[in-house]
Design an enzyme around this catalytic site. Structure first.
Site, PDB file in Angstrom:
ATOM      1  N   GLU A 166       0.794  -1.232   0.000  1.00  0.00           N
ATOM      2  CA  GLU A 166       0.000   0.000   0.000  1.00  0.00           C
ATOM      3  C   GLU A 166       0.829   1.285   0.000  1.00  0.00           C
ATOM      4  OE1 GLU A 166      -2.888  -0.150   3.145  1.00  0.00           O
ATOM      5  OE2 GLU A 166      -3.929  -1.852   2.260  1.00  0.00           O
ATOM      6  N   GLU A 353      -5.250  -8.594   0.757  1.00  0.00           N
ATOM      7  CA  GLU A 353      -5.888  -8.233   2.027  1.00  0.00           C
ATOM      8  C   GLU A 353      -7.363  -7.964   1.807  1.00  0.00           C
ATOM      9  OE1 GLU A 353      -4.242  -5.002   4.367  1.00  0.00           O
ATOM     10  OE2 GLU A 353      -2.195  -5.681   3.962  1.00  0.00           O
TER      11      GLU A 353
HETATM   12  C1  FCB Z   1      -4.322  -2.059   5.603  1.00  0.00           C
HETATM   13  C2  FCB Z   1      -2.932  -2.430   6.054  1.00  0.00           C
HETATM   14  C3  FCB Z   1      -2.884  -3.552   7.048  1.00  0.00           C
HETATM   15  C4  FCB Z   1      -4.019  -3.481   8.050  1.00  0.00           C
HETATM   16  C5  FCB Z   1      -5.341  -3.271   7.362  1.00  0.00           C
HETATM   17  C6  FCB Z   1      -6.522  -3.234   8.289  1.00  0.00           C
HETATM   18  O1  FCB Z   1      -4.349  -0.760   5.125  1.00  0.00           O
HETATM   19  O2  FCB Z   1      -2.156  -2.821   4.948  1.00  0.00           O
HETATM   20  O3  FCB Z   1      -1.631  -3.548   7.663  1.00  0.00           O
HETATM   21  O4  FCB Z   1      -3.761  -2.545   9.011  1.00  0.00           O
HETATM   22  O5  FCB Z   1      -5.302  -2.101   6.599  1.00  0.00           O
END
Ligand code: FCB
Length: 450
Positions: A166, A353
């Site tokens: 990110e 994620e």
């Molecule tokens: C993302 C992050 C991860 C976690 C999630 C909830 O932005 O990459 O580390 O904190 O959010």
């Protein structure tokens, strides 16, 4: 009832990040990271906590791997703490640091779990921040040096690599909003950081290819679908700007070798843009093997003159909210997958994620019945299935997160795990969502009501 079945080799995974789970912040020669520095400043973390101990995964990793094995997890996405490897960020490396990741990856492989390693999940060595952090272009070279060392040591055992996690959140939340480490609030600096991060990414990918390593390499982008709040022209233009500055700003350089022109133009009279050489874009767009997609919610965008520099304001889409306040909308997740399939054709996607925070509690029977999370995962994974059926190339899904952990500026107050962590005792309790996920993996799919 109808059963949704996933492709045979679909990679069911779980994700974590070093600073959020490892603890052991001063052990075995680890150097200071910007998150150590930041979290120790009073007022920066909502619950006043820090990552000094976190889930103590540095010591408890054998047990955490057993948990994953029990759950049937096929791939584990973790990140490597740069300051464990190079305590000062460059120059002198610390053999004990790499030893930890060797033991971790060895044990994963013995247990039939694919290691998926992220090189940079935000815990920059503080010593590099002292020379400007990612706003200093040289840091991209130090990143390459670090990546090269890690590739040499772990390249034979890690089949999937993620250079950056990110870059958008790291750049903007850390350098324009200042809510994350290193806590800077300057928009132009954020853009410079973003550019240098992408350069570092390109350098690492180029090096990986030069070293002849045979795994896959890509990066994880946080992408949020942006919808106009109304049909009026100003809101529609605002949604395009929000999309361009958050999503395309990172995806286009990597996959198309160019920054989005509409945003370059918008920025030109408002902020200082980094110098962008033609060679930079060539490097940034060195072909990758996949796009790692992180998604949590979707946004509704309105034109707003009071908001500098984009003139946009946003709100969540979705009737329900997670415990961190984010809106829930699995249809928008599906839209996003379809759109990526359309705009970046042929690109393989791993969802690196996706997940949600819930107000989890241990009940009188010692269980954690997180039905809201089961629901969230069910609906989002159903969207993945739909997109797959319609031809989007999706190779796997990694739930965020394996464990409850240190949720950055929120501290430990927001729980994202499919496994509960009782912090005072470090006891792990598999939540209902964990058992549900185990079944999904075991059956390679799940039943839905028609
Ligand atoms: C993302 C992050 C991860 C976690 C999630 C909830 O932005 O990459 O580390 O904190 O959010």
């Amino acid at each position: 009832m109808k059963k949704l079945i996933f492709p045979k080799d679909f990679l069911w995974g779980a994700a974590t990040a070093s600073y959020q789970i490892e603890g052991a912040w001063r052990e075995d020669g680890r150097g200071e990271s910007i998150w150590d520095r930041f979290s120790h400043i009073p007022g920066k973390i909502n619950d006043g906590s820090n990552g000094d101990i976190a889930c103590d995964h540095y010591h408890l990793y054998p047990q955490d791997i057993q948990l994953m094995k029990y759950l049937g997890i096929k791939a584990y996405r973790f990140s490597i703490a740069w300051p464990r490897i190079f305590p000062e960020g460059r120059g002198r490396y610390n053999p004990k640091g790499i030893e930890f990741y060797k033991k971790l990856t060895d044990m994963l492989i013995q247990n039939n779990i694919k290691p998926v390693a992220t090189l940079f999940h935000w815990d920059l060595p503080q010593k590099l921040q002292d020379i400007g952090g990612w706003a200093n272009r040289e840091v991209a070279d130090y990143f390459e040096e670090y990546a090269g060392y890690v590739f040499r040591e772990l390249g034979d055992r890690v089949p999937i690599w993620i250079t950056l996690n990110e870059p958008s959140v790291y750049s903007f939340v850390g350098h324009s909003e200042g809510r994350h480490a290193p806590g800077i609030a300057d928009y132009s600096t954020a853009l410079l950081v973003a550019h240098n991060l992408l350069l570092g990414h390109g350098k690492a990918v180029r090096l990986y290819r030069e070293m002849g390593l045979k795994g896959e390499i890509g990066l994880s982008l946080n992408m949020t679908p942006m919808y106009p709040a109304s049909e009026n022209e100003a809101d529609r233009a605002a949604a395009l700007r929000a999309d361009g500055s958050w999503n395309r700003w990172f995806c286009d350089p990597v996959f198309k070798g160019e920054y989005p022109r509409d945003i370059l133009e918008w920025y030109s009279s408002r902020v200082t843009l980094p110098e962008i050489a033609e060679e930079d874009l060539e490097l940034i767009s060195v072909p990758v093997d996949f796009l790692g997609l992180n998604n949590y919610f979707a946004s509704r965008i309105r034109h707003d003159e009071t908001k500098w520099p984009l003139n946009t304001s946003d709100s969540f889409i979705g009737e329900y909210r997670t415990a961190i306040g984010w809106g829930i909308n699995p249809d928008c997740f599906y839209d996003l997958l379809k759109r990526l399939g359309r705009d970046y054709p042929g690109v393989k996607i791993y969802i690196t994620e996706n997940g949600c925070a819930c107000n989890d509690q241990i009940n009188r029977d010692g269980e954690v019945l997180d039905d809201n999370r089961v629901d969230y995962l069910f609906k989002h994974i159903r969207s993945v299935h739909l997109a797959l059926q319609e031809g989007v190339n999706i190779g796997g899904y990694f739930v965020w997160s394996l464990l409850d952990n240190f949720e950055w500026a929120e501290g430990y107050s927001k729980r994202f795990g499919i496994v509960y962590v009782d912090y005072p005792t470090q006891r792990r309790i598999i939540k209902k969502s964990g058992y549900w996920y185990k079944d999904v993996i075991g059956d390679n799919g799940f039943e839905v009501k028609e």
